[in-house]
Design a protein around this motif. Structure first.
Motif, PDB file in Angstrom:
ATOM      1  N   PRO A   1       0.674  -1.241   0.052  1.00 17.97           N
ATOM      2  CA  PRO A   1      -0.069   0.066   0.087  1.00 17.97           C
ATOM      3  C   PRO A   1       0.771   1.142   0.185  1.00 17.97           C
ATOM      4  O   PRO A   1       0.377   2.130  -0.556  1.00 17.97           O
ATOM      5  CB  PRO A   1      -0.807  -0.056   1.305  1.00 17.97           C
ATOM      6  CG  PRO A   1      -0.818  -1.560   1.640  1.00 17.97           C
ATOM      7  CD  PRO A   1       0.487  -2.109   1.314  1.00 17.97           C
TER       8      PRO A   1
ATOM      9  N   CYS B   1       3.052   1.318  -3.465  1.00 15.69           N
ATOM     10  CA  CYS B   1       2.465   1.820  -4.908  1.00 15.69           C
ATOM     11  C   CYS B   1       2.247   3.206  -5.063  1.00 15.69           C
ATOM     12  O   CYS B   1       1.890   3.669  -6.316  1.00 15.69           O
ATOM     13  CB  CYS B   1       1.116   1.031  -4.836  1.00 15.69           C
ATOM     14  SG  CYS B   1      -0.128   1.842  -3.743  1.00 15.69           S
TER      15      CYS B   1
ATOM     16  N   GLU C   1      -2.609   3.276  -9.096  1.00 11.44           N
ATOM     17  CA  GLU C   1      -2.184   3.028  -7.609  1.00 11.44           C
ATOM     18  C   GLU C   1      -2.828   1.923  -7.139  1.00 11.44           C
ATOM     19  O   GLU C   1      -2.073   0.683  -6.477  1.00 11.44           O
ATOM     20  CB  GLU C   1      -2.400   4.002  -6.510  1.00 11.44           C
ATOM     21  CG  GLU C   1      -1.383   5.204  -6.587  1.00 11.44           C
ATOM     22  CD  GLU C   1      -1.513   6.424  -5.488  1.00 11.44           C
ATOM     23  OE1 GLU C   1      -2.088   5.795  -4.426  1.00 11.44           O
ATOM     24  OE2 GLU C   1      -0.637   7.270  -5.691  1.00 11.44           O
TER      25      GLU C   1
ATOM     26  N   GLU D   1      -0.903  -1.571  -6.339  1.00  9.47           N
ATOM     27  CA  GLU D   1      -1.027  -2.207  -5.238  1.00  9.47           C
ATOM     28  C   GLU D   1      -1.465  -3.649  -5.052  1.00  9.47           C
ATOM     29  O   GLU D   1      -0.603  -4.563  -4.483  1.00  9.47           O
ATOM     30  CB  GLU D   1      -2.054  -1.504  -4.141  1.00  9.47           C
ATOM     31  CG  GLU D   1      -1.992  -2.033  -2.731  1.00  9.47           C
ATOM     32  CD  GLU D   1      -3.215  -1.129  -2.031  1.00  9.47           C
ATOM     33  OE1 GLU D   1      -3.662  -1.706  -1.051  1.00  9.47           O
ATOM     34  OE2 GLU D   1      -3.423  -0.031  -2.293  1.00  9.47           O
TER      35      GLU D   1
ATOM     36  N   ARG E   1       1.049  -6.690  -4.078  1.00  7.70           N
ATOM     37  CA  ARG E   1       0.349  -8.011  -2.957  1.00  7.70           C
ATOM     38  C   ARG E   1       0.480  -9.288  -3.708  1.00  7.70           C
ATOM     39  O   ARG E   1       0.764 -10.095  -2.967  1.00  7.70           O
ATOM     40  CB  ARG E   1      -1.042  -7.416  -2.848  1.00  7.70           C
ATOM     41  CG  ARG E   1      -1.378  -6.394  -1.576  1.00  7.70           C
ATOM     42  CD  ARG E   1      -2.471  -6.477  -1.109  1.00  7.70           C
ATOM     43  NE  ARG E   1      -2.675  -5.636   0.242  1.00  7.70           N
ATOM     44  CZ  ARG E   1      -3.361  -4.578   0.266  1.00  7.70           C
ATOM     45  NH1 ARG E   1      -4.443  -4.340  -0.767  1.00  7.70           N
ATOM     46  NH2 ARG E   1      -3.560  -3.863   1.260  1.00  7.70           N
TER      47      ARG E   1
END
Length: 460
Positions: free
Chosen positions: A139, A142, A291, A295, A299
Motif C-alpha cells: 500500500p 504503490c 495506484e 498495489e 500484493r
C-alpha cells in the motif's frame, strides 16, 4: 405492470456496453493457443533459476526435477493470482509472474554461507520473510506511481527490453556458455531461421494465425532442428509422470539475519521492476495502471512469494518478455494469461509435460526472443515520444538513466568492487536505471522553483 419492451431495455443497454480487451473472454481454442505461446516465451526463464540454484547446492535427479516442478507450479499460481485476483490481491491485467532472476546470485551466496545441510532451508526462510514484507509494504510502495511520468516510465520500459536482449543472445548461441557448439554458425543460423519465420508469418498471415506467429515460429524452428540433431528428447524418459511438491520438502525454514536482509533488498528490486512492468503493460493494453492496480499487483507478488517459499519455489516477479509478446500480438485478454497460469500449474504437477516443452532448442527461443524483447524496447521509445525531450532536464534524465541501465550489459564486471548489497541493485540494469530516472526526474522537475520556471518559459 410494465410492458415487455420496458423491462428488457436495461438488459439490452447492458449488452451493448463494450468490453475492454483486457476483460474479453475468447473462445477456448484461442485461449489455449495464446496461453501456450506465453508459456513457450517464459518457460526457459522459469526453470533457469531452480536449475542453477539446485545444481549449486548439489541436487541431482528426482530432487532437481522436484525443484523445477515447484518453480513451474508456483509461477502458475502466481500468474493466476495476478490475472484473476482475490480481494485486493492481483493486478487483474494480463500480467505473467514467474521466478525472479534477480534473486539467483544472492541465493547462491546465501547457500554458500549456510550451515551444511541447511542451504535451501536458509534460502526459503529469507524468501518467506521477504514475501511477507512485500505484501505488507504494497500500500505504501504503490504510491511511487506518481513518480513515473512518461520520461521515467518510457526510460524503464526501454531498459526492460534492452536488458532482456542479452538473454536472447545467449539463447541464440546455445544457452550454456562453454558447452559444445556454443556460438556456432549452426546455432545462430537456427535462431536466424526462427526469427525470419516469425517475421514472414507476421507479414503474410492474418487474424488468429497472425497473432500466434511466435508460437508457430517456435514450432517451425523446432521441426527444422530435429533433423539437424539439435533437439534432445532424452529428458522425456527420465521424469515422473505426476508429482506434488510437499511443503518445506527440503526442511523447515531457517531464519538467518544476513540472508533475510539480502532477500529483502532483492524483493525491493523486484517490486521496483514489477511496478515498472505494470506501468508498461498498462500502456500497452491501454488500461493505465493506477495506484490500486499496482498495489494489487505488488500484493500478489508478496503473497505468491510466501506461497513459493512453502512449496519449494523462489521469489515471484513480473516476466517482461511476456509484455513484449502482448505488445507484438496485440492480444490483451487477461484470461489468455490465466490459461497460461493453468498450463504452468499442470506442468508443475506433471513433470513429463514440462520436459516436452523443454525439447524446444535454446537457439529457437533466442530467435523468437529477439523479436519479443526488441518489441518491449520499441514500446518504451513510443512512451518516450510523449515526454518533453525538448527540456534539457528530461533529456539528461533519459540519457543518464539509459547509460546506467546499459552499463551492466556492456561491462558485467563493472560493479564487482562494490559490496554485495550495492551490487544487488547496480547489477540489475532495470533497477539502476529506474532509480536513476526517478531521482533525476525529482531533481529536474520537482525541486522548488522548477515548476515556476517551466511556467515562465511556456508563457514566453
Amino acid at each position: 405492470m410494465a410492458s415487455p419492451a420496458t423491462t428488457s431495455a436495461p438488459s439490452s443497454a447492458s449488452e451493448r456496453q463494450p468490453v475492454h480487451p483486457v476483460d474479453e473472454l475468447l473462445p477456448p481454442p484461442k485461449l489455449l493457443a495464446y496461453g501456450l505461446q506465453h508459456v513457450a516465451a517464459m518457460y526457459a526463464g522459469v526453470v533457469a533459476p531452480p536449475l542453477i540454484v539446485g545444481t549449486a547446492v548439489g541436487l541431482r535427479g528426482a530432487e532437481l526435477t522436484l525443484l523445477i516442478g515447484a518453480a513451474l507450479l508456483t509461477s502458475g499460481l502466481a500468474t493466476l493470482l495476478q490475472t484473476l485476483g482475490v480481494w485486493r490481491i492481483g493486478a487483474r491485467l494480463p500480467f505473467v509472474n514467474g521466478i525472479s532472476f534477480a534473486g539467483v546470485a544472492p541465493m547462491l551466496a546465501i547457500a554458500k554461507q549456510a550451515h551444511p545441510g541447511q542451504a535451501l532451508p536458509t534460502v526459503y526462510g529469507a524468501v518467506l520473510v521477504a514475501g511477507a514484507a512485500a505484501f505488507l509494504a504494497a500500500p505504501w510502495f504503490c504510491k511511487l506511481n506518481r513518480f513515473f511520468p512518461p520520461v521515467v516510465s518510457g526510460t524503464v520500459i526501454t531498459l526492460i527490453g534492452l536488458s532482456l536482449l542479452p538473454v536472447a543472445a545467449n539463447w541464440a548461441q546455445g544457452g550454456t556458455p562453454g558447452a559444445h557448439g556454443y556460438g556456432s554458425v549452426g546455432n545462430l543460423g537456427l535462431a536466424g531461421f526462427t526469427l525470419a519465420a516469425v517475421l514472414v508469418l507476421n507479414r503474410w498471415l492474418t487474424g488468429f494465425l497472425a497473432s500466434i506467429a511466435v508460437l508457430l515460429g517456435l514450432v517451425l524452428g523446432t521441426l527444422v532442428a530435429i533433423p539437424l540433431g539439435r533437439t534432445d528428447f532424452s529428458a522425456l524418459g527420465s521424469v515422473p509422470v505426476f508429482a506434488v511438491p510437499s511443503p518445506f520438502h527440503f526442511g523447515a525454514p531457517v531464519f538467518a539475519v544476513g540472508a533475510v536482509i539480502s532477500m529483502l533488498i532483492v524483493m525491493l528490486v523486484s517490486m521496483t521492476e514489477s511496478t515498472a512492468d505494470m506501468l508498461a503493460l498498462g500502456e500497452i493494453v491501454e488500461r493505465p495502471a493506477d495506484e490500486r492496480t499496482i498495489e494489487g499487483g505488488l500484493r500478489a507478488d508478496g503473497a505468491a512469494t510466501v506461497l513459493a517459499a512453502v512449496l519449494n519455489g523462489f521469489a515471484a516477479s513480473a516476466f517482461a518478455q511476456n509484455i513484449g509478446l502482448i505488445a507484438l500480438t496485440r492480444v490483451r485478454s487477461r484470461y489468455v494469461v490465466a490459461v497460461s497460469g493453468v498450463i504452468l500449474v499442470l506442468l508443475g504437477l506433471f513433470p513429463v509435460g514440462g520436459a516436452l516443452i523443454s525439447v524446444v532448442p535454446q537457439p529457437v527461443l533466442g530467435g523468437a526472443g529477439l523479436a519479443l524483447f526488441g518489441t518491449v524496447a520499441a514500446s518504451g521509445v513510443r512512451t518516450l515520444a510523449r515526454a518533453d525531450l525538448g527540456s534539457n532536464g528530461n533529456l539528461l534524465t533519459v540519457a543518464v538513466s539509459l547509460g546506467l541501465g546499459v552499463l551492466p550489459i556492456a561491462s558485467p564486471t563493472i560493479w564487482d568492487a562494490f559490496p554485495p548489497l550495492v551490487r544487488t541493485v547496480l547489477d540489475s540494469g532495470i533497477s539502476a536505471g529506474c532509480l536513476s530516472a526517478i531521482v533525476l526526474n525529482l531533481f529536474f522537475n520537482h525541486l522548488p522553483g522548477r515548476a515556476a520556471e517551466r511556467t515562465l518559459r511556456s508563457g514566453a
